[in-house]
Design a protein around this motif. Structure first.
Motif, PDB file in Angstrom:
ATOM      1  N   MET A   1      39.484  46.223  48.207  1.00  0.00           N
ATOM      2  CA  MET A   1      39.417  44.815  48.878  1.00  0.00           C
ATOM      3  C   MET A   1      41.035  44.521  49.143  1.00  0.00           C
ATOM      4  SD  MET A   1      36.974  42.535  46.515  1.00  0.00           S
ATOM      5  CE  MET A   1      36.931  41.289  47.802  1.00  0.00           C
ATOM      6  N   GLN A   2      41.050  43.588  50.286  1.00  0.00           N
ATOM      7  CA  GLN A   2      42.495  43.077  50.523  1.00  0.00           C
ATOM      8  C   GLN A   2      42.641  41.890  49.779  1.00  0.00           C
ATOM      9  OE1 GLN A   2      42.689  42.643  54.809  1.00  0.00           O
ATOM     10  NE2 GLN A   2      43.421  44.594  54.990  1.00  0.00           N
ATOM     11  N   ASP A   3      41.673  41.164  49.693  1.00  0.00           N
ATOM     12  CA  ASP A   3      41.785  39.897  48.639  1.00  0.00           C
ATOM     13  C   ASP A   3      41.528  40.114  47.237  1.00  0.00           C
ATOM     14  OD1 ASP A   3      41.567  37.381  47.522  1.00  0.00           O
ATOM     15  OD2 ASP A   3      39.878  36.633  48.793  1.00  0.00           O
ATOM     16  N   GLU A   4      42.650  40.134  46.558  1.00  0.00           N
ATOM     17  CA  GLU A   4      42.833  40.488  45.079  1.00  0.00           C
ATOM     18  C   GLU A   4      42.099  39.464  44.173  1.00  0.00           C
ATOM     19  OE1 GLU A   4      46.628  40.622  42.802  1.00  0.00           O
ATOM     20  OE2 GLU A   4      47.497  40.820  45.039  1.00  0.00           O
TER      21      GLU A   4
ATOM     22  N   ASP B   1      37.863  44.617  55.495  1.00  0.00           N
ATOM     23  CA  ASP B   1      38.721  44.034  54.532  1.00  0.00           C
ATOM     24  C   ASP B   1      38.201  44.406  53.142  1.00  0.00           C
ATOM     25  OD1 ASP B   1      40.028  42.489  56.259  1.00  0.00           O
ATOM     26  OD2 ASP B   1      38.996  40.697  56.117  1.00  0.00           O
ATOM     27  N   THR B   2      36.832  44.504  53.126  1.00  0.00           N
ATOM     28  CA  THR B   2      36.054  45.000  51.762  1.00  0.00           C
ATOM     29  C   THR B   2      35.505  46.337  51.888  1.00  0.00           C
ATOM     30  OG1 THR B   2      36.181  42.790  51.105  1.00  0.00           O
ATOM     31  CG2 THR B   2      34.484  44.399  49.948  1.00  0.00           C
ATOM     32  N   ILE B   3      35.338  47.341  51.022  1.00  0.00           N
ATOM     33  CA  ILE B   3      34.639  48.452  51.379  1.00  0.00           C
ATOM     34  C   ILE B   3      34.383  49.123  49.960  1.00  0.00           C
ATOM     35  CG2 ILE B   3      36.804  49.800  51.674  1.00  0.00           C
ATOM     36  CD1 ILE B   3      34.636  51.631  53.556  1.00  0.00           C
TER      37      ILE B   3
ATOM     38  N   ASN C   1      48.111  47.326  50.951  1.00  0.00           N
ATOM     39  CA  ASN C   1      47.487  45.907  51.029  1.00  0.00           C
ATOM     40  C   ASN C   1      46.090  45.846  50.421  1.00  0.00           C
ATOM     41  OD1 ASN C   1      49.981  44.739  52.239  1.00  0.00           O
ATOM     42  ND2 ASN C   1      49.195  45.494  54.410  1.00  0.00           N
ATOM     43  N   TYR C   2      45.644  46.859  49.804  1.00  0.00           N
ATOM     44  CA  TYR C   2      44.383  46.799  49.560  1.00  0.00           C
ATOM     45  C   TYR C   2      44.419  46.889  47.892  1.00  0.00           C
ATOM     46  CZ  TYR C   2      41.839  47.577  53.531  1.00  0.00           C
ATOM     47  OH  TYR C   2      41.283  47.039  54.943  1.00  0.00           O
ATOM     48  N   VAL C   3      43.736  46.304  46.802  1.00  0.00           N
ATOM     49  CA  VAL C   3      43.452  46.500  45.431  1.00  0.00           C
ATOM     50  C   VAL C   3      42.171  47.175  45.294  1.00  0.00           C
ATOM     51  CG1 VAL C   3      45.071  44.523  44.864  1.00  0.00           C
ATOM     52  CG2 VAL C   3      42.549  44.071  45.164  1.00  0.00           C
ATOM     53  N   ALA C   4      42.130  48.046  43.991  1.00  0.00           N
ATOM     54  CA  ALA C   4      40.786  48.723  43.918  1.00  0.00           C
ATOM     55  C   ALA C   4      40.395  48.669  42.505  1.00  0.00           C
ATOM     56  CB  ALA C   4      40.951  50.249  44.378  1.00  0.00           C
TER      57      ALA C   4
ATOM     58  N   SER D   1      37.383  49.467  35.946  1.00  0.00           N
ATOM     59  CA  SER D   1      38.854  49.765  35.960  1.00  0.00           C
ATOM     60  C   SER D   1      39.673  49.420  36.923  1.00  0.00           C
ATOM     61  CB  SER D   1      39.027  51.062  35.090  1.00  0.00           C
ATOM     62  OG  SER D   1      38.409  51.152  33.966  1.00  0.00           O
ATOM     63  N   ASP D   2      40.891  49.147  36.955  1.00  0.00           N
ATOM     64  CA  ASP D   2      41.789  48.894  37.974  1.00  0.00           C
ATOM     65  C   ASP D   2      42.261  50.432  38.408  1.00  0.00           C
ATOM     66  OD1 ASP D   2      41.563  46.345  38.278  1.00  0.00           O
ATOM     67  OD2 ASP D   2      43.542  46.005  37.065  1.00  0.00           O
ATOM     68  N   VAL D   3      42.342  50.878  39.401  1.00  0.00           N
ATOM     69  CA  VAL D   3      42.648  52.109  39.934  1.00  0.00           C
ATOM     70  C   VAL D   3      43.806  52.072  41.178  1.00  0.00           C
ATOM     71  CG1 VAL D   3      40.681  53.364  39.263  1.00  0.00           C
ATOM     72  CG2 VAL D   3      40.581  52.777  41.527  1.00  0.00           C
ATOM     73  N   PRO D   4      44.499  52.861  41.352  1.00  0.00           N
ATOM     74  CA  PRO D   4      45.499  52.644  42.629  1.00  0.00           C
ATOM     75  C   PRO D   4      44.780  52.819  43.981  1.00  0.00           C
ATOM     76  CG  PRO D   4      45.899  54.837  41.168  1.00  0.00           C
ATOM     77  CD  PRO D   4      45.078  54.155  40.571  1.00  0.00           C
ATOM     78  N   SER D   5      45.263  52.324  44.846  1.00  0.00           N
ATOM     79  CA  SER D   5      44.691  52.413  46.157  1.00  0.00           C
ATOM     80  C   SER D   5      45.767  53.265  47.044  1.00  0.00           C
ATOM     81  CB  SER D   5      44.417  50.954  47.003  1.00  0.00           C
ATOM     82  OG  SER D   5      44.194  51.173  48.333  1.00  0.00           O
TER      83      SER D   5
END
Length: 125
Positions: free
Chosen positions: A63-66, A30-32, A100-103, A92-96
């Motif tokens: 992460m899946q939990d934004e 879920d988180t890495i 279903n993951y945010v980065a 900074s936000d980056v594309p995943s």
């Protein structure tokens, strides 16, 4: 110095992988965290010897939990600063590439000073 970075990941209790080593088979956690060495520069040269190396690292958090991504990245950055790393900001936000993951991403620098009493580097990779 890599051992210090890995120690932070371990203390956070989050899975970690070198960037680009995701397995396409199997489930991602879920988180890495992933990381990548962007390079190094020799600093403070005198009399044909160096006294410090500046290392630069890219660290990504997926992460899946934004709702927790900013908090978790902030926690990581705080721990990194306590261990002697210098972040370029709070991330900074980056594309995943994974659905279903945010980065988020942060660039870290670390100054590795040479131990002049023994002629060895402290904290080396």
């Amino acid at each position: 110095m890599l051992d210090i970075l890995e120690e932070i990941f371990e203390q956070m209790g989050v899975s970690v992988s070198r960037q680009g080593r995701f397995l396409k088979t199997g489930e991602l956690p879920d988180t890495i965290f992933t990381y990548w060495n962007l390079g190094s520069k020799i600093k403070q040269i005198y009399d044909n010897d160096y006294f410090a190396i500046e290392w630069e690292w890219a660290v990504f958090l997926y992460m899946q939990d934004e709702s927790q991504i900013y908090t978790k990245m902030s926690e990581f950055i705080t721990m990194a600063m306590e261990k002697g790393f210098y972040p370029d900001g709070m991330g900074s936000d980056v594309p995943s590439d994974e659905q279903n993951y945010v980065a988020r991403y942060v660039k870290l620098k670390y100054i590795e000073n040479k131990d002049l009493s023994e002629g060895k580097e402290n904290g080396g990779e």
